[in-house]
Design an enzyme around this catalytic site. Structure first.
Site, PDB file in Angstrom:
ATOM      1  N   LYS A  60       0.366  -1.141  -0.361  1.00 13.82           N
ATOM      2  CA  LYS A  60       0.280   0.118  -0.508  1.00 13.82           C
ATOM      3  C   LYS A  60       0.756   0.844   0.207  1.00 13.82           C
ATOM      4  CE  LYS A  60      -3.587  -2.446   2.158  1.00 13.82           C
ATOM      5  NZ  LYS A  60      -4.312  -3.645   3.854  1.00 13.82           N
ATOM      6  N   GLN A 104      -4.413  -1.212   9.552  1.00 15.02           N
ATOM      7  CA  GLN A 104      -4.631  -2.858   9.335  1.00 15.02           C
ATOM      8  C   GLN A 104      -5.105  -3.612   9.976  1.00 15.02           C
ATOM      9  OE1 GLN A 104      -3.305  -3.439   5.715  1.00 15.02           O
ATOM     10  NE2 GLN A 104      -3.595  -5.537   5.690  1.00 15.02           N
ATOM     11  N   ASP A 127     -11.065   3.338   4.074  1.00 14.30           N
ATOM     12  CA  ASP A 127     -10.953   2.084   4.191  1.00 14.30           C
ATOM     13  C   ASP A 127     -12.554   1.492   3.691  1.00 14.30           C
ATOM     14  OD1 ASP A 127      -9.347   0.036   4.481  1.00 14.30           O
ATOM     15  OD2 ASP A 127      -8.498  -0.478   6.215  1.00 14.30           O
TER      16      ASP A 127
END
Ligand code: NAD
Length: 302
Positions: A60, A104, A127
């Protein structure tokens, strides 16, 4: 694009190239960044040292740099307290150079993931897991919503095959997680599909699935979806990423039994190389959307 969808069954289905589709999205994001003179800032937070999570986070961060973003990675030790993580999120929420914050998952057990996600500024929640963004998506406020990356990527792949108009298609989503299944169902509903959610308590999932023009499998069970689950001519999107052991050390497979399902389908995603690469591309697209809104105050698309 296949306009006569669903077509008759074919033994040579279109294999959807997720890597190429992701690359095209990333090129567009990079071009927009350059054209608009923006520097979107993405902060990725990793707690602990799970090797798979470390790889995801590194990828990422790397993609963000390639897109011309400011990319910052924060590594906290596995025993970091919830308070320490919440403190970091408060700092990132207030940092004008940061437009997207990603923590994460999964998090170590001493940290309440729900509490952490809800602490992120919804405008920086790239997200799309904050309940404000869940609410935007489920009420159809698409301009405001930051939509979870994996379902957004899956939708992009479906539209790459059959075009943007999904009206009246029967879509069956297998799996009802907050990360994939539910937002996928909401996205397809938003695009006027007739949507059915199949889950672990569904009676006769194969019979339900056989009615689908579009199948999205997000379960985590290798090869669950077999040929007798599929209506000939369906489009099949396999979100599953499962590691199975093999004599030569193991490999990744999806939730779909690719060898038997592919010949029946009009189009199908492989694993790996299907939905997986799209997830990161959509993260970059979401970060650009967040940066535009936070920088200009304008709603995207205005
Ligand atoms: P999850 O475990 O949170 O949810 C799985 C869902 O599947 C549950 O809602 C459950 O009801 C349903 N389910 C379980 N067994 C079932 C069965 N036998 N029949 C029907 N439904 C059943 O998983 P998740 O986070 O949604 O992930 C699903 C899969 O997608 C996993 O393989 C994961 O690795 C993969 N994934 C891929 C990406 C990507 O970038 N491509 C992103 C997220 C998840």
């Amino acid at each position: 694009m296949n306009t006569a969808f669903p077509s008759s069954p074919t033994s040579t289905p279109h294999i959807i190239d997720g890597k190429a589709a992701a690359q095209a999205v990333l090129i567009n994001v990079k071009a927009a960044v350059e054209a608009e003179g923006l520097t979107p800032g993405l902060a990725v937070v990793l707690v602990g040292n799970d090797p798979a999570s470390a790889v995801y986070v590194r990828n990422k961060s790397r993609r963000a740099e390639e897109c011309g973003f400011l990319s910052r990675q924060y590594d906290l030790p596995a025993d970091a307290s919830e308070a320490r993580l919440l403190e970091l999120i408060t700092e990132l929420n207030a940092d004008p150079a940061i437009h997207g914050i990603l923590v994460q998952l999964p998090l170590p057990e001493q940290i309440n993931a729900y509490k952490v996600i809800q602490a992120i500024d919804p405008l920086k929640d790239v997200d799309g897991f904050h309940y404000v963004n869940v609410g935007h998506l489920s009420t159809g406020a698409m301009k405001e919503a930051l939509v979870p990356c994996t379902p957004l990527g899956a939708l992009h792949l479906i539209q790459s095959v059959i075009g943007n108009d999904l009206r009246g298609k029967h879509a069956v989503v297998i799996g009802r997680s907050n990360i994939v299944g539910k937002p996928m169902a909401n996205l397809l509903l938003q695009h006027d599909c007739t949507v059915t959610l199949v889950h672990s308590r569904t009676a006769d999932p194969a019979a339900v699935c056989r009615q689908a023009d579009i199948v999205v499998a997000a379960v985590g069970v290798p090869g669950l979806v077999k040929a007798d689950w599929i209506k000939p001519g369906a489009i099949v999107i396999d979100v599953g990423i499962n590691r199975v052991e093999t004599p030569d050390g193991g490999r990744l497979v999806g939730d779909v039994d690719y060898a038997t399902v592919a010949p029946l389908s009009t189009a199908i995603t492989p694993v790996p190389g299907g939905v997986g690469p799209m997830t990161i591309a959509m993260l970059m697209q979401n970060t650009l959307k967040a940066a535009r809104r936070l920088t200009t105050g304008e709603q995207p698309g205005e």
